[in-house]
Design an enzyme around this catalytic site. Structure first.
Site, short mmCIF file in Angstrom:
data_model
loop_
_atom_site.label_atom_id
_atom_site.label_comp_id
_atom_site.label_asym_id
_atom_site.label_seq_id
_atom_site.Cartn_x
_atom_site.Cartn_y
_atom_site.Cartn_z
N ASP A 49 0.82 -1.21 0.00
CA ASP A 49 0.00 0.00 0.00
C ASP A 49 0.86 1.26 0.00
OD1 ASP A 49 -2.26 -1.51 -0.02
OD2 ASP A 49 -2.68 -1.30 2.13
N VAL A 51 3.81 1.57 -1.39
CA VAL A 51 4.30 1.73 -2.76
C VAL A 51 3.21 2.29 -3.66
CG1 VAL A 51 5.26 0.50 -4.76
CG2 VAL A 51 6.00 -0.11 -2.45
N THR A 52 1.98 1.82 -3.46
CA THR A 52 0.85 2.33 -4.24
C THR A 52 0.68 3.83 -4.02
OG1 THR A 52 -0.29 0.21 -4.04
CG2 THR A 52 -1.63 2.09 -4.66
N ASP A 89 4.31 -2.99 -6.49
CA ASP A 89 3.39 -3.30 -5.39
C ASP A 89 2.67 -4.62 -5.62
OD1 ASP A 89 1.61 -2.53 -7.37
OD2 ASP A 89 0.96 -0.71 -6.36
N GLY A 90 2.33 -4.92 -6.87
CA GLY A 90 1.71 -6.21 -7.17
C GLY A 90 2.65 -7.36 -6.91
N ARG A 94 2.16 -10.41 -4.15
CA ARG A 94 2.26 -11.84 -4.48
C ARG A 94 3.25 -12.53 -3.56
NH1 ARG A 94 1.89 -9.91 -9.71
NH2 ARG A 94 4.14 -9.99 -10.00
N SER A 100 -6.68 -8.68 -0.47
CA SER A 100 -7.58 -7.93 0.41
C SER A 100 -8.51 -7.03 -0.37
CB SER A 100 -6.76 -7.08 1.40
OG SER A 100 -6.11 -6.02 0.73
N ASP A 107 -6.53 0.74 -4.55
CA ASP A 107 -6.05 0.76 -5.93
C ASP A 107 -6.99 1.55 -6.83
OD1 ASP A 107 -4.64 0.07 -8.26
OD2 ASP A 107 -5.82 -1.75 -8.53
N ASP A 111 -6.41 5.23 -8.56
CA ASP A 111 -6.44 5.33 -10.02
C ASP A 111 -7.22 6.56 -10.46
OD1 ASP A 111 -4.94 3.09 -10.47
OD2 ASP A 111 -6.63 1.77 -10.92
#
Length: 249
Positions: A49, A51-52, A89-90, A94, A100, A107, A111
């Protein structure tokens, strides 16, 4: 700015800026390259989160600092660099095995923030140094229609409809067309003649395409809603008939 569906628990794929700008082969390559960096961030206690949020902040800064000054090339370079957070972040999610609803919500929300910043940068340029009120209005329409297009799908799905339509110009197409055109238009300052007209053309394409997409989604929701109501009415008829026969006895 966005995590892959499997990583963050989405129930349906939503095109993100990073996915739009990188094809599957490039994503596979950069995933291999960025995996060690993602692992390093995990060891340092950084969350996906975070990093997002940083990726979105970078996109917002690139759009709202450079674009209003007419620095489309450098603004697009900055935005593109932060697009890689979409892969980092993806990858982190992983590796952590996390899935979640919160990640999917964050996300999608960010966006929309990034979209608003990009088209907001165009609006500020054409309202200021660009001195073109028509293109300013077109940019405003691109911003507003993009948000409404996203809302129509989300709202339709929230009332139980599939909204099964692939629009002419969805989020991925809006961003790729706009950012590629902006980056190329910025080469005008490096002496490339005539290329500055690419951005106005791209904005008109996005505006018209967004309008068509909005109409497509509204028509689809109307049709699916009518079909759902007809199906519900058809199910009620046998039940009512059965209740009537029982009453007659």
């Amino acid at each position: 700015m966005g995590q892959p569906v499997a990583s963050r628990g989405r129930t349906a794929p939503i095109p993100t800026l990073g996915k739009a700008m990188l094809n599957k082969y490039a994503r596979a390559f950069f995933t291999r390259v960025l995996t060690p960096f993602a692992a390093f961030l995990i060891r340092r206690g950084v969350s996906p989160d975070t990093v997002t949020l940083i990726g979105t902040a970078g996109v917002v800064a690139g759009a709202l600092v450079f674009y209003p000054m007419g620095e489309f090339f450098w603004g697009t370079v900055v935005i593109t660099l932060f697009v890689f957070s979409d892969l980092v972040d993806g990858n982190m999610a992983r590796q952590l095995g996390r899935s979640s609803r919160w990640g999917a919500f964050l996300d999608s929300t960010l966006d929309r923030v990034a979209d608003g910043a990009i088209f907001g940068g165009f609006i500020l340029w054409y309202a200021g140094g660009g001195d073109d009120l028509v293109l300013c209005a077109v940019s405003i329409f691109c911003l507003a229609s993009g948000q409404v297009v996203s809302y129509t799908k989300a709202r339709g799905e929230s009332i139980g409809l599939p909204v099964a339509v692939n629009g002419l110009v969805e989020r991925a197409e809006r961003l790729v067309i706009s950012l590629v055109a902006a980056g190329l238009a910025g080469l005008h300052k490096f002496g490339v003649p005539g290329i500055q007209y690419l951005l106005p053309v791209a904005l008109w394409i996005v505006a018209v395409g967004s309008l068509v997409t909005l109409i497509q989604r509204v028509v689809t929701v109307r049709r699916e809603s009518a079909e759902a109501e007809e199906a519900a009415a058809a199910q009620d008829k046998p039940q009512n008939a059965s209740q009537g026969s029982e009453a007659a006895k």
